[in-house]
Design a protein around this motif. Sequence first.
Motif, PDB file in Angstrom:
ATOM      1  N   GLN A 332      12.398   7.688  15.947  1.00 23.99           N
ATOM      2  CA  GLN A 332      13.164   6.505  15.529  1.00 23.99           C
ATOM      3  C   GLN A 332      14.100   6.039  16.642  1.00 23.99           C
ATOM      4  N   LEU A 351       5.506   9.373   9.293  1.00 24.98           N
ATOM      5  CA  LEU A 351       6.131   8.883   8.056  1.00 24.98           C
ATOM      6  C   LEU A 351       5.092   8.748   6.948  1.00 24.98           C
ATOM      7  N   ARG A 356       6.445   8.343   3.150  1.00 24.30           N
ATOM      8  CA  ARG A 356       7.527   7.363   3.317  1.00 24.30           C
ATOM      9  C   ARG A 356       6.855   6.062   3.746  1.00 24.30           C
ATOM     10  N   GLU A 359       8.656   2.776   5.208  1.00 24.60           N
ATOM     11  CA  GLU A 359       9.089   3.008   6.589  1.00 24.60           C
ATOM     12  C   GLU A 359       7.886   3.101   7.533  1.00 24.60           C
TER      13      GLU A 359
END
Length: 421
Positions: A332, A351, A356, A359
């Motif tokens: 990130q 991710l 997730r 994201e």
Amino acid sequence: MKALHPLKLAALVFLVASLSATDVDAQRRSKKEEPAPALYPNATRVSPEAVYTPRLLKLNTKLQDAYNADGKEEETIAAAEVVLANEKAGPYDRGIALLLAGSASIDLGKDEQAIGYLKRAIEENGLPNDNHYSAMLSLSSVYINNDRNDEAAALLDRVVAETKTDDPQVYSLQGANLYNSGKYAEAIAPLKKAIELSKDGDEQSMTMLLSAYAETGNDAAAITTAEALYQKDPADKRALMNLATLYGNADQQDKAVALLDEARKRGMLTDANDYQRLYGTYFGMEREKEAAQVIEEGIAKGILPEDGKTLAILAQAHYYSDDIPAAIAAAQKGGPLSSDGELSLFLAQVLGQEDRNTESKAAARQALDKGLKNPGEAWMAIARAEYYSDNVAAAQAAYREAAKDPSTRSQAQKALAQISR
């Protein structure tokens, strides 16, 4: 076993530091003055007397003054030619003129001209031993830097045979010539002698010796030599790095990494290359957790740049050591700093594995925006994220985009067929 690195000789000029043989005032010195010790006391050649022709005093003075002045190489050569053209010039006058003209030619980068002058200085045989053999060494260095290694070898062999010298520079030059000729096995003996005779250490000869051992596949001798050098001075970073390289080339990774890590603890790793070498060794040993620790320390100390490339490697180190949260955090941070979208793609895929999905889609689109070698990979990540978010139509659209990329076409078409039933 790989050599440490290839070596190329710098240009060398061997002229007697004391101008006892070239000083035009030498004949006017006090008889009480002690002469400088001979450079070649064991030479078999009878050394000619260093006597200038009195009538050429002004010409020799002009030559000497030009040679001693900065930037007067052309003037030196011109003054030397005046001496050489004078029918009253004796053997010593001519020898010194040729020697200084040769030296000036080297400084001007006119190697062929230098060779001509130095060969004549040697062939006319009018110089005392110190200058005579120094001219041979100068000529040898010019030959070497023009890849005329056989001529250099013959000249250096002659110097050694005729002088029985203990000058380490002579053996260093002899070994370097053989090394640069690819005659690694033959280079070992003179390089070892140069190192043995050197009082202050001879790093270039040592490096060539280690490389010569490496080129001849003599791993044990190379390592033994490097270990002795390192043990002699454990604070010598170059010796430590050479030894680490040899351990690595000999598949002794445990020793290499232990040595580098000890250097890290002692504060000897001071630049990015040092840290990269250590964490790269850990990666090669599949010890990614230690690699991650080294990278984080290097960043914290300001030695490793906290840029996209470094953070990408850190993210992978964390991922392969099963520290997924740390891998995501590093990716990130590094994604926006990267020059392309590869790290953002990695983030999207991780991710996605962690479910997730929102994201993951955002990271994949960031990857597409920054540019990818295989954009289909990002569309595959988007498609999976959409599918597991129950957005089948969006997933189908993403798989169609992925099918446009040859690298993901087959995989995307298969997935599209499965979710379209």
